[in-house]
Design a protein around this motif. Structure first.
Motif, PDB file in Angstrom:
ATOM      1  N   ILE A  17       0.829  -1.202   0.000  1.00 37.09           N
ATOM      2  CA  ILE A  17       0.000   0.000   0.000  1.00 37.09           C
ATOM      3  C   ILE A  17       0.863   1.252   0.000  1.00 37.09           C
ATOM      4  N   PHE A  18       2.140   1.086   0.253  1.00 37.84           N
ATOM      5  CA  PHE A  18       3.065   2.220   0.203  1.00 37.84           C
ATOM      6  C   PHE A  18       4.435   1.708  -0.180  1.00 37.84           C
ATOM      7  N   GLY A  19       5.376   2.606  -0.358  1.00 37.28           N
ATOM      8  CA  GLY A  19       6.668   2.351  -0.962  1.00 37.28           C
ATOM      9  C   GLY A  19       7.501   1.222  -0.401  1.00 37.28           C
ATOM     10  N   GLU A  20       8.585   0.972  -1.093  1.00 40.83           N
ATOM     11  CA  GLU A  20       9.518  -0.091  -0.735  1.00 40.83           C
ATOM     12  C   GLU A  20      10.520   0.363   0.324  1.00 40.83           C
ATOM     13  N   GLU A  21      10.451   1.619   0.743  1.00 40.36           N
ATOM     14  CA  GLU A  21      11.435   2.160   1.670  1.00 40.36           C
ATOM     15  C   GLU A  21      11.444   1.377   2.974  1.00 40.36           C
ATOM     16  N   GLU A  22      12.602   1.316   3.587  1.00 42.16           N
ATOM     17  CA  GLU A  22      12.783   0.598   4.847  1.00 42.16           C
ATOM     18  C   GLU A  22      11.890   1.161   5.951  1.00 42.16           C
ATOM     19  N   TRP A  23      11.621   2.465   5.906  1.00 44.96           N
ATOM     20  CA  TRP A  23      10.862   3.112   6.969  1.00 44.96           C
ATOM     21  C   TRP A  23       9.356   2.907   6.857  1.00 44.96           C
ATOM     22  N   SER A  24       8.880   2.356   5.797  1.00 47.41           N
ATOM     23  CA  SER A  24       7.439   2.317   5.561  1.00 47.41           C
ATOM     24  C   SER A  24       6.744   1.151   6.265  1.00 47.41           C
ATOM     25  N   THR A  25       6.675   1.228   7.594  1.00 41.86           N
ATOM     26  CA  THR A  25       5.988   0.232   8.405  1.00 41.86           C
ATOM     27  C   THR A  25       4.575   0.726   8.695  1.00 41.86           C
ATOM     28  N   CYS A  30      -5.003   4.810   5.699  1.00 36.69           N
ATOM     29  CA  CYS A  30      -3.911   4.179   6.422  1.00 36.69           C
ATOM     30  C   CYS A  30      -2.868   5.212   6.831  1.00 36.69           C
ATOM     31  N   LEU A  31      -2.353   5.060   8.038  1.00 37.72           N
ATOM     32  CA  LEU A  31      -1.238   5.862   8.512  1.00 37.72           C
ATOM     33  C   LEU A  31      -0.016   4.964   8.577  1.00 37.72           C
ATOM     34  N   VAL A  32       1.102   5.424   8.024  1.00 37.17           N
ATOM     35  CA  VAL A  32       2.326   4.635   7.993  1.00 37.17           C
ATOM     36  C   VAL A  32       3.491   5.455   8.545  1.00 37.17           C
ATOM     37  N   ASP A  33       4.481   4.750   9.068  1.00 38.07           N
ATOM     38  CA  ASP A  33       5.685   5.432   9.518  1.00 38.07           C
ATOM     39  C   ASP A  33       6.373   6.052   8.313  1.00 38.07           C
ATOM     40  N   GLY A  34       6.779   7.292   8.473  1.00 34.88           N
ATOM     41  CA  GLY A  34       7.540   7.984   7.442  1.00 34.88           C
ATOM     42  C   GLY A  34       8.971   8.170   7.899  1.00 34.88           C
ATOM     43  N   THR A  55      -4.012   6.490   1.074  1.00 35.26           N
ATOM     44  CA  THR A  55      -5.326   5.889   0.827  1.00 35.26           C
ATOM     45  C   THR A  55      -5.199   4.833  -0.281  1.00 35.26           C
ATOM     46  N   TYR A  56      -6.119   3.870  -0.227  1.00 36.67           N
ATOM     47  CA  TYR A  56      -6.189   2.813  -1.227  1.00 36.67           C
ATOM     48  C   TYR A  56      -7.640   2.727  -1.689  1.00 36.67           C
ATOM     49  N   HIS A  57      -7.879   2.931  -2.980  1.00 37.19           N
ATOM     50  CA  HIS A  57      -9.225   2.848  -3.539  1.00 37.19           C
ATOM     51  C   HIS A  57      -9.469   1.403  -3.962  1.00 37.19           C
ATOM     52  N   ILE A  58     -10.372   0.731  -3.263  1.00 37.21           N
ATOM     53  CA  ILE A  58     -10.595  -0.710  -3.451  1.00 37.21           C
ATOM     54  C   ILE A  58     -11.015  -1.070  -4.879  1.00 37.21           C
ATOM     55  N   PRO A  59     -12.040  -0.407  -5.468  1.00 35.62           N
ATOM     56  CA  PRO A  59     -12.470  -0.836  -6.808  1.00 35.62           C
ATOM     57  C   PRO A  59     -11.396  -0.724  -7.888  1.00 35.62           C
ATOM     58  N   THR A  60     -10.507   0.276  -7.788  1.00 33.73           N
ATOM     59  CA  THR A  60      -9.502   0.471  -8.837  1.00 33.73           C
ATOM     60  C   THR A  60      -8.110  -0.016  -8.447  1.00 33.73           C
ATOM     61  N   GLY A  61      -7.906  -0.315  -7.146  1.00 29.73           N
ATOM     62  CA  GLY A  61      -6.584  -0.727  -6.675  1.00 29.73           C
ATOM     63  C   GLY A  61      -5.575   0.410  -6.687  1.00 29.73           C
ATOM     64  N   THR A  62      -6.055   1.647  -6.642  1.00 31.30           N
ATOM     65  CA  THR A  62      -5.192   2.818  -6.724  1.00 31.30           C
ATOM     66  C   THR A  62      -4.715   3.256  -5.337  1.00 31.30           C
ATOM     67  N   VAL A  63      -3.399   3.397  -5.189  1.00 36.48           N
ATOM     68  CA  VAL A  63      -2.796   3.901  -3.964  1.00 36.48           C
ATOM     69  C   VAL A  63      -2.490   5.380  -4.164  1.00 36.48           C
ATOM     70  N   LYS A  64      -2.831   6.201  -3.162  1.00 37.68           N
ATOM     71  CA  LYS A  64      -2.511   7.628  -3.221  1.00 37.68           C
ATOM     72  C   LYS A  64      -1.767   8.014  -1.951  1.00 37.68           C
ATOM     73  N   GLU A  65      -0.572   8.560  -2.116  1.00 38.37           N
ATOM     74  CA  GLU A  65       0.276   9.033  -1.017  1.00 38.37           C
ATOM     75  C   GLU A  65      -0.056  10.514  -0.810  1.00 38.37           C
ATOM     76  N   HIS A  66      -0.548  10.855   0.378  1.00 36.28           N
ATOM     77  CA  HIS A  66      -0.954  12.227   0.666  1.00 36.28           C
ATOM     78  C   HIS A  66       0.125  13.034   1.389  1.00 36.28           C
ATOM     79  N   GLY A  67       1.209  12.403   1.774  1.00 39.85           N
ATOM     80  CA  GLY A  67       2.335  13.127   2.358  1.00 39.85           C
ATOM     81  C   GLY A  67       2.452  13.010   3.865  1.00 39.85           C
ATOM     82  N   THR A  68       3.462  13.685   4.396  1.00 40.89           N
ATOM     83  CA  THR A  68       3.767  13.688   5.817  1.00 40.89           C
ATOM     84  C   THR A  68       2.789  14.578   6.572  1.00 40.89           C
TER      85      THR A  68
END
Length: 180
Positions: free
Chosen positions: A83-91, A107-111, A130-143
């Motif tokens: 649901i978010f990037g491959e970065e090590e911090w993205s827990t 969703c809230l993730v560690d940045g 956010t993740y839009h279920i019908p389209t499978g689209t992930v949107k990163e809204h920032g810190t």
């Protein structure tokens, strides 16, 4: 909790899914599926789960940031990707919620950590995704950052209501500030 029958599901650190069967008052392993699908890689437990009343399935995030759908009636787990990037911090935090539309996962993730304007070093921040279920689209809204310049640094919950997103979060407090 599956609202149809009251059964309670959870997983262990090895990705084994278990269920408390409300009707029989027994605990058993869900033999037909687990979180050890090849698409996930290494075994791991889920971090947070939410029930989709619209679809009658669970959506969850594994500790290693993988989003998945768990259908308890079909005894099936479907990996949906990160649901978010491959970065090590993205827990993922414990902040996971399906919005009022039934189609959007919040969703809230560690940045990553950062150095604030006044020179303080933060080990981490919180990002909003956010993740839009019908389209499978992930949107990163920032810190996330408060109007007064402080940052949330850890989140334990999220709630979406009347167009607003709320969270129980730990907030960075500068050492020279007055605490109430």
């Amino acid at each position: 909790i599956d609202t149809r029958d009251g059964n309670v599901y959870w997983s262990d650190v090895f990705g084994t899914i278990q269920v408390y069967d409300y009707g029989t008052e027994t605990i058993e392993v869900v033999q037909e599926c687990d979180l050890n699908n090849e698409a996930f890689g290494e075994p791991n437990e889920w971090r947070s789960m939410v029930w989709s009343a619209k679809e009658k399935v669970f959506y969850g995030i594994r500790w290693k940031s993988d989003l998945f759908r768990f259908d308890p009636a079909a005894r099936r787990v479907d990996p949906l990707g990160r649901i978010f990037g491959e970065e090590e911090w993205s827990t993922p935090s414990l902040g996971l919620q399906i919005g009022p539309d039934g189609d959007t996962i919040y969703c809230l993730v560690d940045g990553p950590g950062l150095i604030t304007v006044d020179g303080r070093k933060l080990k981490r921040t919180i990002r909003f995704v956010t993740y839009h279920i019908p389209t499978g689209t992930v949107k990163e809204h920032g810190t996330l950052r408060l109007a007064d310049g402080r940052y949330p640094v850890y989140a334990t919950s999220i709630e979406v209501h009347d167009g607003m997103v709320y969270s129980g979060a730990w907030i960075d407090v500068p050492e020279n500030s007055k605490r109430a």
